[in-house]
Design a protein around this motif. Structure first.
Motif, short mmCIF file in Angstrom:
data_model
loop_
_atom_site.label_atom_id
_atom_site.label_comp_id
_atom_site.label_asym_id
_atom_site.label_seq_id
_atom_site.Cartn_x
_atom_site.Cartn_y
_atom_site.Cartn_z
N VAL A 1 0.85 -1.19 0.00
CA VAL A 1 0.00 0.00 0.00
C VAL A 1 0.89 1.24 0.00
O VAL A 1 1.90 1.27 0.71
CB VAL A 1 -0.92 0.02 1.24
N ASN A 2 0.52 2.24 -0.80
CA ASN A 2 1.33 3.47 -0.77
C ASN A 2 0.61 4.58 -0.02
O ASN A 2 -0.63 4.57 0.11
CB ASN A 2 1.70 3.92 -2.20
N ILE A 3 1.40 5.51 0.50
CA ILE A 3 0.86 6.70 1.17
C ILE A 3 1.41 7.91 0.45
O ILE A 3 2.61 8.20 0.49
CB ILE A 3 1.27 6.74 2.66
N GLY A 4 0.52 8.61 -0.25
CA GLY A 4 0.88 9.83 -0.95
C GLY A 4 0.22 11.02 -0.30
O GLY A 4 0.49 11.36 0.85
N ARG A 5 -0.73 11.62 -1.01
CA ARG A 5 -1.37 12.85 -0.52
C ARG A 5 -2.17 12.66 0.75
O ARG A 5 -2.43 13.63 1.48
CB ARG A 5 -2.27 13.43 -1.62
N VAL A 6 -2.59 11.42 1.06
CA VAL A 6 -3.40 11.18 2.24
C VAL A 6 -2.66 11.54 3.53
O VAL A 6 -3.27 11.71 4.58
CB VAL A 6 -3.90 9.72 2.28
N ILE B 1 3.94 -0.83 3.89
CA ILE B 1 3.46 0.51 3.55
C ILE B 1 4.61 1.29 2.93
O ILE B 1 5.73 1.29 3.46
CB ILE B 1 2.96 1.26 4.80
N ALA B 2 4.34 1.98 1.83
CA ALA B 2 5.37 2.74 1.12
C ALA B 2 5.01 4.23 1.09
O ALA B 2 4.04 4.62 0.44
CB ALA B 2 5.52 2.22 -0.31
N LEU B 3 5.77 5.04 1.81
CA LEU B 3 5.57 6.49 1.84
C LEU B 3 6.18 7.10 0.59
O LEU B 3 7.37 6.92 0.31
CB LEU B 3 6.20 7.08 3.10
N GLU B 4 5.37 7.84 -0.16
CA GLU B 4 5.80 8.39 -1.45
C GLU B 4 6.31 9.82 -1.31
O GLU B 4 5.67 10.65 -0.67
CB GLU B 4 4.64 8.36 -2.44
N ASN B 5 7.45 10.09 -1.94
CA ASN B 5 7.91 11.48 -2.06
C ASN B 5 7.01 12.20 -3.05
O ASN B 5 6.71 11.69 -4.13
CB ASN B 5 9.36 11.53 -2.53
N VAL B 6 6.52 13.40 -2.69
CA VAL B 6 5.60 14.16 -3.55
C VAL B 6 6.09 15.60 -3.66
O VAL B 6 6.43 16.22 -2.65
CB VAL B 6 4.16 14.12 -3.00
N THR C 1 1.99 19.20 -2.58
CA THR C 1 1.86 19.29 -1.12
C THR C 1 3.14 19.90 -0.57
O THR C 1 4.18 19.89 -1.24
CB THR C 1 1.62 17.91 -0.49
N ASN C 2 3.07 20.44 0.64
CA ASN C 2 4.27 21.03 1.25
C ASN C 2 4.85 20.15 2.35
O ASN C 2 5.68 20.60 3.13
CB ASN C 2 3.93 22.42 1.82
N PHE C 3 4.45 18.88 2.38
CA PHE C 3 4.84 17.98 3.46
C PHE C 3 5.39 16.67 2.87
O PHE C 3 4.70 15.99 2.13
CB PHE C 3 3.62 17.70 4.34
N VAL C 4 6.63 16.35 3.21
CA VAL C 4 7.36 15.17 2.72
C VAL C 4 7.57 15.29 1.21
O VAL C 4 7.00 14.55 0.41
CB VAL C 4 6.67 13.84 3.08
N ASP D 1 13.08 13.98 3.63
CA ASP D 1 11.86 14.15 4.42
C ASP D 1 11.22 12.80 4.70
O ASP D 1 10.77 12.52 5.82
CB ASP D 1 10.85 15.02 3.66
N ALA D 2 11.15 11.95 3.66
CA ALA D 2 10.54 10.63 3.82
C ALA D 2 11.32 9.79 4.83
O ALA D 2 10.74 9.13 5.69
CB ALA D 2 10.49 9.91 2.47
N ARG D 3 12.64 9.85 4.74
CA ARG D 3 13.47 9.08 5.68
C ARG D 3 13.22 9.54 7.12
O ARG D 3 13.14 8.70 8.04
CB ARG D 3 14.94 9.22 5.32
N ARG D 4 13.10 10.84 7.32
CA ARG D 4 12.86 11.35 8.68
C ARG D 4 11.52 10.85 9.22
O ARG D 4 11.40 10.46 10.39
CB ARG D 4 12.90 12.88 8.68
#
Length: 279
Positions: free
Chosen positions: A111-116, A151-156, A161-164, A169-172
């Motif tokens: 599952v990915n996590i983008g704008r959510v 879970i995969a956090l996506e760089n955007v 968006t102004n977050f990650v 940012d994703a690593r943090r």
């Protein structure tokens, strides 16, 4: 290595802004299998409206892997995020994503996590936004863990968006979340905008990367504009990445044309770099 294409399941409202192949599953899965894709990445918004066994069986019948379930339209069409100031809406966002995790588990998918994840808002301290987001990340990771879902956090990019925005940012966020099934994914479109050196960013983050999105630097199909995909794919290969690559693009001029042109351009590169055709 498998080459996938993003598909919107029938519960997602058809729209030009949706970066996925759209329509009934028999058409979307069938078209992509005929073109030679190895799998699909599913954009889903309400898995309760889907027959999970039908999805799995349709993919199996066509020899397609269901690689990842995308959560983008939970934000895009429902407006829900983990960083909403309203605790009720944060809880609803988490519940929606957990339902997608259950669906992903039935398909053996990530599952990915983008704008959510949400964004920084005026008047709310950044530390508070991050605290809310990490609470959400931990909640979904803990839900996913016993189901075997990563879970995969996506760089955007900052344009969305102004977050990650960056891989740093994703690593943090991954370190703050502190869950072994909460990792990162790389979207080369966002990487190209946000990183000083996209190739070095791929190398530097190989240890946390579990999924890849491919599209050109105008968000259209690979080979349409200016990115050097042979060098990009070679860099992933050299880091030891041998998992899923998924094409996520605006469907212009048509989704059929985008899917056809994407694989026609990418397949020879994968054969050259990985020493074998996608399978």
């Amino acid at each position: 290595m498998k080459l996938c294409y993003q598909v919107a399941t029938p519960d997602v409202k058809i729209a030009d802004s949706v970066t996925a192949y759209q329509g009934p599953l028999q058409k979307t899965f069938g078209d992509l299998a005929e073109l030679g894709y190895d799998g699909v990445e599913l954009m889903t918004i309400d898995p309760g409206k889907l027959d999970w066994n039908e999805v799995k069986q349709t993919a199996a019948d066509l020899n397609l892997t269901v690689g990842l379930v995308c959560t983008g339209e939970v934000c895009g069409q429902l407006g829900l995020t983990f960083a909403d100031p309203d605790p009720g809406r944060r809880a609803e966002a988490i519940a929606r994503v957990n339902a997608l995790i259950d669906f992903a588990a039935s398909q053996n998918a990530k599952v990915n996590i983008g704008r959510v994840r949400g964004q920084y808002l005026s008047g709310i301290p950044k530390e508070q936004t991050e605290e809310w987001a990490v609470e959400g990340f931990r909640a979904i990771s803990d839900h996913a863990k016993p189901l075997g879902v990563k879970i995969a956090l996506e760089n955007v990019t900052i344009l969305q968006t102004n977050f990650v925005n960056t891989m740093a940012d994703a690593r943090r966020m991954i370190e703050m979340t502190d869950r072994d099934n909460f990792r990162a994914m790389i979207d080369v479109f966002h990487l190209n905008i946000e990183e000083k050196d996209l190739y070095q960013a791929i190398r530097d983050n190989a240890d946390i990367n579990i999924h890849v999105h491919l599209c050109d630097n105008n968000r259209r199909y690979p080979g349409n504009c200016g990115l050097n995909f042979e060098k990009i794919i070679q860099t992933f290969h050299d880091t030891g990445y041998d998992d899923l690559f998924s094409t996520e693009v605006f469907q212009f001029p048509t989704m059929e044309e985008c899917a056809r042109r994407s694989i026609a351009y990418l397949a020879p590169i994968f054969e050259k770099v990985y020493g074998r055709k996608a399978n």
